[in-house]
Structures are given as C-alpha cells and as structure tokens.
Motif scaffolding. Sequence first.
Motif, PDB file in Angstrom:
ATOM      1  N   SER A 134       0.817  -1.219   0.000  1.00 18.23           N
ATOM      2  CA  SER A 134       0.000   0.000   0.000  1.00 18.23           C
ATOM      3  C   SER A 134       0.844   1.260   0.000  1.00 18.23           C
ATOM      4  O   SER A 134       0.467   2.283   0.565  1.00 18.23           O
ATOM      5  N   SER A 135       2.022   1.172  -0.641  1.00 24.68           N
ATOM      6  CA  SER A 135       2.849   2.364  -0.820  1.00 24.68           C
ATOM      7  C   SER A 135       2.175   3.300  -1.811  1.00 24.68           C
ATOM      8  O   SER A 135       1.349   2.886  -2.627  1.00 24.68           O
ATOM      9  N   ALA A 136       2.548   4.574  -1.742  1.00 24.12           N
ATOM     10  CA  ALA A 136       1.991   5.564  -2.652  1.00 24.12           C
ATOM     11  C   ALA A 136       2.279   5.177  -4.090  1.00 24.12           C
ATOM     12  O   ALA A 136       3.396   4.780  -4.433  1.00 24.12           O
ATOM     13  N   GLY A 137       1.265   5.279  -4.937  1.00 23.96           N
ATOM     14  CA  GLY A 137       1.443   4.986  -6.349  1.00 23.96           C
ATOM     15  C   GLY A 137       1.184   3.554  -6.741  1.00 23.96           C
ATOM     16  O   GLY A 137       1.162   3.238  -7.934  1.00 23.96           O
ATOM     17  N   MET A 138       0.988   2.655  -5.760  1.00 25.19           N
ATOM     18  CA  MET A 138       0.741   1.253  -6.072  1.00 25.19           C
ATOM     19  C   MET A 138      -0.742   1.053  -6.381  1.00 25.19           C
ATOM     20  O   MET A 138      -1.600   1.259  -5.520  1.00 25.19           O
ATOM     21  N   ALA A 139      -1.034   0.658  -7.608  1.00 27.62           N
ATOM     22  CA  ALA A 139      -2.424   0.423  -7.999  1.00 27.62           C
ATOM     23  C   ALA A 139      -2.905  -0.908  -7.430  1.00 27.62           C
ATOM     24  O   ALA A 139      -2.141  -1.871  -7.318  1.00 27.62           O
ATOM     25  N   LYS A 140      -4.175  -0.972  -7.080  1.00 24.48           N
ATOM     26  CA  LYS A 140      -4.756  -2.229  -6.624  1.00 24.48           C
ATOM     27  C   LYS A 140      -4.944  -3.146  -7.833  1.00 24.48           C
ATOM     28  O   LYS A 140      -5.292  -2.699  -8.930  1.00 24.48           O
ATOM     29  N   GLU A 141      -4.728  -4.435  -7.615  1.00 25.87           N
ATOM     30  CA  GLU A 141      -4.825  -5.370  -8.729  1.00 25.87           C
ATOM     31  C   GLU A 141      -6.214  -5.366  -9.335  1.00 25.87           C
ATOM     32  O   GLU A 141      -6.372  -5.480 -10.559  1.00 25.87           O
ATOM     33  N   GLY A 142      -7.242  -5.229  -8.510  1.00 23.67           N
ATOM     34  CA  GLY A 142      -8.601  -5.186  -9.042  1.00 23.67           C
ATOM     35  C   GLY A 142      -8.810  -4.023  -9.989  1.00 23.67           C
ATOM     36  O   GLY A 142      -9.472  -4.161 -11.029  1.00 23.67           O
ATOM     37  N   ASP A 143      -8.240  -2.861  -9.651  1.00 21.06           N
ATOM     38  CA  ASP A 143      -8.360  -1.701 -10.539  1.00 21.06           C
ATOM     39  C   ASP A 143      -7.654  -1.957 -11.859  1.00 21.06           C
ATOM     40  O   ASP A 143      -8.141  -1.571 -12.933  1.00 21.06           O
TER      41      ASP A 143
ATOM     42  N   LYS B 195      -0.003  -2.969  11.480  1.00 20.40           N
ATOM     43  CA  LYS B 195       0.215  -2.032  12.584  1.00 20.40           C
ATOM     44  C   LYS B 195       1.690  -1.697  12.785  1.00 20.40           C
ATOM     45  O   LYS B 195       2.030  -0.606  13.239  1.00 20.40           O
ATOM     46  N   SER B 196       2.559  -2.631  12.460  1.00 20.53           N
ATOM     47  CA  SER B 196       3.981  -2.396  12.702  1.00 20.53           C
ATOM     48  C   SER B 196       4.495  -1.197  11.916  1.00 20.53           C
ATOM     49  O   SER B 196       5.384  -0.477  12.381  1.00 20.53           O
ATOM     50  N   TYR B 197       3.937  -0.965  10.744  1.00 22.22           N
ATOM     51  CA  TYR B 197       4.412   0.132   9.901  1.00 22.22           C
ATOM     52  C   TYR B 197       4.196   1.491  10.569  1.00 22.22           C
ATOM     53  O   TYR B 197       4.937   2.440  10.322  1.00 22.22           O
ATOM     54  N   GLU B 198       3.197   1.580  11.440  1.00 23.17           N
ATOM     55  CA  GLU B 198       2.883   2.849  12.095  1.00 23.17           C
ATOM     56  C   GLU B 198       3.926   3.238  13.137  1.00 23.17           C
ATOM     57  O   GLU B 198       3.895   4.346  13.657  1.00 23.17           O
TER      58      GLU B 198
ATOM     59  N   LYS C 126      15.706   1.100   9.026  1.00 21.20           N
ATOM     60  CA  LYS C 126      15.499   0.235   7.872  1.00 21.20           C
ATOM     61  C   LYS C 126      14.104   0.458   7.293  1.00 21.20           C
ATOM     62  O   LYS C 126      13.121   0.629   8.030  1.00 21.20           O
ATOM     63  N   ALA C 127      14.024   0.468   5.973  1.00 21.44           N
ATOM     64  CA  ALA C 127      12.751   0.710   5.305  1.00 21.44           C
ATOM     65  C   ALA C 127      11.790  -0.455   5.542  1.00 21.44           C
ATOM     66  O   ALA C 127      12.173  -1.624   5.473  1.00 21.44           O
ATOM     67  N   ILE C 128      10.550  -0.135   5.845  1.00 20.76           N
ATOM     68  CA  ILE C 128       9.500  -1.120   6.054  1.00 20.76           C
ATOM     69  C   ILE C 128       8.400  -0.845   5.035  1.00 20.76           C
ATOM     70  O   ILE C 128       8.028   0.308   4.805  1.00 20.76           O
ATOM     71  N   THR C 129       7.870  -1.883   4.437  1.00 21.23           N
ATOM     72  CA  THR C 129       6.829  -1.734   3.422  1.00 21.23           C
ATOM     73  C   THR C 129       5.450  -1.891   4.051  1.00 21.23           C
ATOM     74  O   THR C 129       5.181  -2.907   4.698  1.00 21.23           O
ATOM     75  N   PRO C 130       4.555  -0.927   3.863  1.00 18.92           N
ATOM     76  CA  PRO C 130       3.198  -1.061   4.406  1.00 18.92           C
ATOM     77  C   PRO C 130       2.361  -2.016   3.566  1.00 18.92           C
ATOM     78  O   PRO C 130       2.523  -2.103   2.343  1.00 18.92           O
TER      79      PRO C 130
ATOM     80  N   GLN D  99       7.551   6.380 -14.459  1.00 20.20           N
ATOM     81  CA  GLN D  99       8.867   5.754 -14.292  1.00 20.20           C
ATOM     82  C   GLN D  99       9.415   5.913 -12.880  1.00 20.20           C
ATOM     83  O   GLN D  99      10.538   5.521 -12.595  1.00 20.20           O
ATOM     84  N   GLU D 100       8.635   6.501 -11.981  1.00 20.22           N
ATOM     85  CA  GLU D 100       9.125   6.689 -10.615  1.00 20.22           C
ATOM     86  C   GLU D 100       9.077   5.374  -9.847  1.00 20.22           C
ATOM     87  O   GLU D 100       8.162   4.570 -10.008  1.00 20.22           O
ATOM     88  N   ALA D 101      10.081   5.180  -9.003  1.00 17.28           N
ATOM     89  CA  ALA D 101      10.111   3.979  -8.159  1.00 17.28           C
ATOM     90  C   ALA D 101       9.041   4.091  -7.081  1.00 17.28           C
ATOM     91  O   ALA D 101       8.946   5.100  -6.394  1.00 17.28           O
ATOM     92  N   ARG D 102       8.227   3.032  -6.939  1.00 17.94           N
ATOM     93  CA  ARG D 102       7.154   3.052  -5.945  1.00 17.94           C
ATOM     94  C   ARG D 102       7.541   2.333  -4.666  1.00 17.94           C
ATOM     95  O   ARG D 102       6.881   2.458  -3.653  1.00 17.94           O
ATOM     96  N   GLN D 103       8.590   1.540  -4.714  1.00 23.87           N
ATOM     97  CA  GLN D 103       9.046   0.811  -3.544  1.00 23.87           C
ATOM     98  C   GLN D 103      10.492   0.421  -3.769  1.00 23.87           C
ATOM     99  O   GLN D 103      11.025   0.550  -4.867  1.00 23.87           O
ATOM    100  N   LEU D 104      11.114  -0.057  -2.717  1.00 25.93           N
ATOM    101  CA  LEU D 104      12.518  -0.419  -2.808  1.00 25.93           C
ATOM    102  C   LEU D 104      12.680  -1.730  -3.544  1.00 25.93           C
ATOM    103  O   LEU D 104      11.892  -2.647  -3.395  1.00 25.93           O
TER     104      LEU D 104
END
Length: 740
Positions: free
Chosen positions: A360-369, A400-403, A414-418, A494-499
């Motif tokens: 659920s990072s910014a820019g990540m489209a939902k698969e259903g969409d 919850k851990s991401y919060e 360290k980067a954590i992915t929501p 072309q922007e990176a949405r996640q690591l």
Amino acid sequence: MSDPERRAATSSLSSSSPVKRTVDSSIRHSATRTSTTRSRQDDEDDVRETWIGPMPVVDFLAEFMQCGGLEPLPEDGVVDVFSEMWASEEPLTENMLLENFVDIINSEERFPGFKLVFTGNNPDKKARTKLRPDVCVYPTDHDVAENRTNFLKMEMFMEFKKSPGADLFRDPTGKSESQKTYESFVVTGHGEHAKKQRRGQIVGYAAEACAKQHRVHLFSIEITGPFARLFLWDRSATVVTARFNYCDQPRLLLDFFRRFSRISPRARGRDTTVEEATKEDEKVARAALEKEGFEDRLDTGHPTMKMKIHDEASHTNRCFIVGRPEVEPSSLVGRATKAYIAVDLQTTNVVFLKDSWRVSSAGMAKEGDTLRKLNEAGVRNVPQLLYAGDVSGDDIQHTKSYELIGKSWRCGDKAITPHTHYRQVVDVVARSVYTFTSSKQLVQVIHDAFHAHRDAVEKCKILHRDVSAGNILITKDGRGLLIDWDMSKDMNNQEARQLGRTGTWLFMSARMLQNPKKIHEIQDDMESFLHVLIYAALCYTPHNQSSPNDLGDLLDGLFYEATRLRSGNYTGGQGKYLGFMQMLIPKQVTFGCTPVQRLIAHLVACVREWLIYCQEIEVQQTQYCVDDDILPIPRKVTARQSLNDLGWKDHDFMDQLIATILSLPDTSWPQAETIQLHEFDKPKRTKTVTAVRTASRASSKRSLELSESESTVSRKRRTRARGSSLSHQARMDSIDEGHH
C-alpha cells in the motif's frame, strides 16, 4: 497425464509464484503449499531488516492491547510469583522451569478463557518440518490430551530458554545514536549464526500460524532466563519489546496475560471477516463444487469458512465459502497470498478467490483496478474481475507495525513496506501451466499469455513485470491466461514506488538480475516468457540432458544461480547471460520436439543480439568523460545494429515466430510424446561472499538490492526436489509467486 501428481494439480489463478516458498521465488511473500520444506535460515532471511524495537513494554500494552475497566492486580501472590519457580535446592532443568511457568499462569484464574500447554515434544503433524513451539496458548475448551502443537487452533506461542544469554536481541545501553543502530539491536558478530537460527525458529512458528489461520497479526513471548520480550507479528514487520525482568517486574507479564484474555478476538489478531460456515452453507457449497469436480476442497483437514468481501465498485458485501486453500504463504512478511476455489453464496457459482496483503505504498495500484482496466480495454486472455476491495471488518486491516517506524525508541531506520489486506474474485478457475499435455499445448498456452501481455502494453500502457510459470495458467479448454497483475505498472510512470526489484527470480531477465538500477522494460518481460518455455520444457519434455546430474546442473546454472552477499542481498543472472551468449540452446541442449527446438533456438539468438546491442551502448556510456565543471558532450551511439534491426525491440517478431511454429502441420509435432517430470539432482549451495561476482562488463562492481523477498533465493538452492512428483509439485508451487 502420465504423472499422478500433475493429474491432481488443479491450480487456480494464483498458484504462483512467493512463495516461494522447496524452492521459492526471490520475493519474500511467495505462496507455496504446506508441504514445502524450509530451513530456519530461510525463515530468518524472510524477515531480514524487518525487526522493530526495542519498544517499551508499557507502550506495547497500551498500543496493541487496550482494555478498559481493568482493576489493579492484587498485591497478594504477585511480587514473588515468578521468583519462586527458580527457587530450588536441586539443579533446575529447562523443562522443569517451563512446567513451573505454565502452572503459574494456568492457576488462580490468571488467564481466564485460555491455557498454556507444553507442546515442545509434540509437533503439528500437518505443519511443515514438524514445527513445535515450547508452549502453545489455546482456548480452554480445546482438547489437548496429547499436548500437541496445533497451528490451526493456537492463539499465541511461547519459546523458553533457561540461559539469559539466549536473548535474540540487544537493547541499547545509552541514549547515544551510535548505540541505536539496527545492527546493534539485531545481534551481529559473536554468536551471530546461532542467533539467526533461533530467530528463524520463531519466525517459522509465526509464519505457520498465520498461514493456517485467518489473521491480521499474532502475539508471542520469548523467555530467556528471568527475562522476557513480547512480540507482535504482521505482514510488514515484527515489533519486539525491550527486555524486562519478569521476576522483578511480574506485573508487566501478568498484565499481558490478563489483557490478552479480555481484549476482543480482533485485537488478539483474528480476522473477524471470516467465520465458520453453517451446515446449510457448507451443503450448498459442496453441491456446487461437486458439479465442477472440486468436491475435495471441503475436506476434514481444513475447516469450511465463510469469507466476506467488500466490493469497492458496487459498495456491497458478498460472502463466499472456502475450504482447503490452493496455495498458502510460506513467508511471514509480504503479500502472503492465499488462493481458494470458492463458492459465491448468492449465485452458487464456483469462482477463484485471492486473499493477499497488497503493498500500500503511494502509487501502487490495486490489482482489481488494473484488472478492471484490462477488461474494459478488451485485453485478451486475462481473467474477468467480479469483485475486489480492501478487507474491512471492524476497520480497514493495515499492518500495525508500519505505524511505529518513526518512534524515537526504534533502533535503526530500515525501510518497512506497508501492507493492506485485500481480496478479489475472478470468474475463471484454471490449472497450472505445468499440467500441459503436449509440447504444442505448452507453446500455445505461452502464446496466449504473450497476447495478454502485448494487449496490456499496447491498449493500456501497462507492463506486467512478473511473468513467471506461476502466473501463466491453462483454462478448461486448454488455452492460456496471464494472471497476477498486482505488481504491474503504468509505463508512463517511471518513478520507483518501492525499494528493490520486482519479479520471480527463476524467470527474471539476465539484465534485471545483474543490474540493481535497471528500469523494468518490455524486453525483460518478453525474456521471462522464454525462460518459462525453456524451464517447463526442460523439466517435462524429452531432451538430451535428462540424466539427473546433467539436468540438475543445467537448471542450477540457468535458473538458480545466485550469490548471497554479507548484507543478505543476492545477485545473479550470470548463468542466463552466458547461456544466451554461448547459444547453449541449441548447441548443447536438443529437445525431442523439433518445433520447440526451432522456436527456442530462434528466440535465444534474438535475445543474444539484444544483449550485445545493450552491452555496446552501456560500454559507450561508461566512456563519457565527466568533469565537475564541464558538461559531458553527447555522443551518437554506434552499435553494430540499430534498434530497428533487432527482433527484440517489440512484441512483433516473437509473436509472429510463435504463430509460425504453431501453424506447422500436426505431422511436424511429436505424435506420441511423453510429458512427465524428469528426475534431477539438487543444485550446489553458493557460499556467502563479500562482493558481487562479475556478471557482465556492464554490471560488474554493482551490488544488487532485491525487493522485499530477495532473501528467499537461498531456498531455491537449498531445497531442490530430487525428482518425485510430490516434491516437484511443492517446488513448483513455491517457485512461482514472485511478487513484492
């Protein structure tokens, strides 16, 4: 089919990838069947760099276990309640201490509604690798006559070690930022290997419980001598409390048990949008499944559940009956895909339901969409979306851990992915690509999936980015589908949405594996289709390399080659690169099916031209002389061939070539072809090194930062099946879910 296991392999729309996870994809949340064999190192690799701590215990209780109306703990019997268990004139064994601890918590209504059960000697017979935590927490009405581990029923688990030195973490002793590094908290250096093994042990317990159950998060406790830590596990990270002395501060631990017994099932981590099905609902579902030949999905080994889905398009809720999952996640952190052949209670239609934790990072489209967009554009050979949406019960289910990543007490950054819990339903129930019945069908199915990829690019500007064997399926009429579009990307963005890197290790292009900074292009996905064809043909069709030694070495070099760095990251692609450069096929490998031999030979030559072209451009780019005060002078690229001369520049050549091969008369194809799994030996392990091996002139000296699931590559090399159809099916399931 000649192979019994392939005959039984009715895989559905996400029999992929994860899951990894014995051989898994390179992506951490790969989906696999429960028979997958994993080591503690595999499990520890999965959660590398995702420990969050040390969280103050009081904050932990307040954040995750809010409970109103709590009365103060009584004074009597509290102060020395745990100290007494250590008081003995005779030497105390670890088991004796553990039994004393269990008796203390289970007595005097300290844990109403639940009980601690010593399960360290009795593994769960249905779990992978005979996992057995020291203590499992069950509801009081659970039958524990055998003191057996049951991951389906446990509410929490505990690990107990007599020695304080067994602590898996090290809290900072001062306020200095230099003491609050991630490496200082997650113990490295002396005793690092033993710590990793034990961390992998408890990760395996958490992963198995979350795979077997419908959970949002899970609690656990680690006891080391008179000290304790509390844990909260979810799909983004693991929250670890500061170490505390439960003998000197018994109220902290007693308060944890008291709160656990009083908070709601949702607060304990249960997914309240899933409940046991009624007998009437189960009867309806069984009749529908029997009509389609899936009656075994509702068996006694898995409870029949009713699962709610909120459809975001119609703003309605629908209920589905599910039983045995087609795939389960082997990894704890990541998308954790579960796939079901389900029954829609409203229509009684048999559908395919995918339950996962989307990034659920910014820019990540939902698969259903994405699927809805593909369907509306008329993209061929993709499933039709029926319903999709984030899971919402008492609230939207986020990790919850991401919060907590910005908290002052956290060691390191360290980067954590929501992740957000997500479900979708599509109309087609298909089977694994590995169930093809002839070489011609294999080529046809891959061609159909290739059409889906081409349409998505040309009609919607959407790039799949995870073409793999697990994401190509065969429909009832023997045609191909391309599935799992949740890691696809708008080509205009072309922007990176996640690591990190996206894809499934076995089927990623050579250049993607070699170069960590490379942008995912159309040609990379096209190459992945070729890798799927070669891999399936090598595993199942007749060829001249079918001896176990030869085939094992060949698969290892082409698909499993990877080097693990000290950082835990992986680099690879050398085997694929050399295979193309040296024209391994057709020079050394000859397939019994002549059309397949011709097709692969032409495609390999085409990729070889492309790699040479790209290499020449990259070499010229490295020759630019850049000065701080002088701008580089643009140079005209003078590769031996122009881009327009290359067949790999777009979909046209590969599409036309496959169509030409498929149009050959039936007499050109084998008339009595045996499609069965070949036996092959396990690949060799690759030792950890400190530097990346040279992969190509353009990418040597570059270190590869893989994505959330790069660590599962190690499973690919360690746990190769020896050729039985059963082990191969587990292996196929785990290879194929390469998502992150």
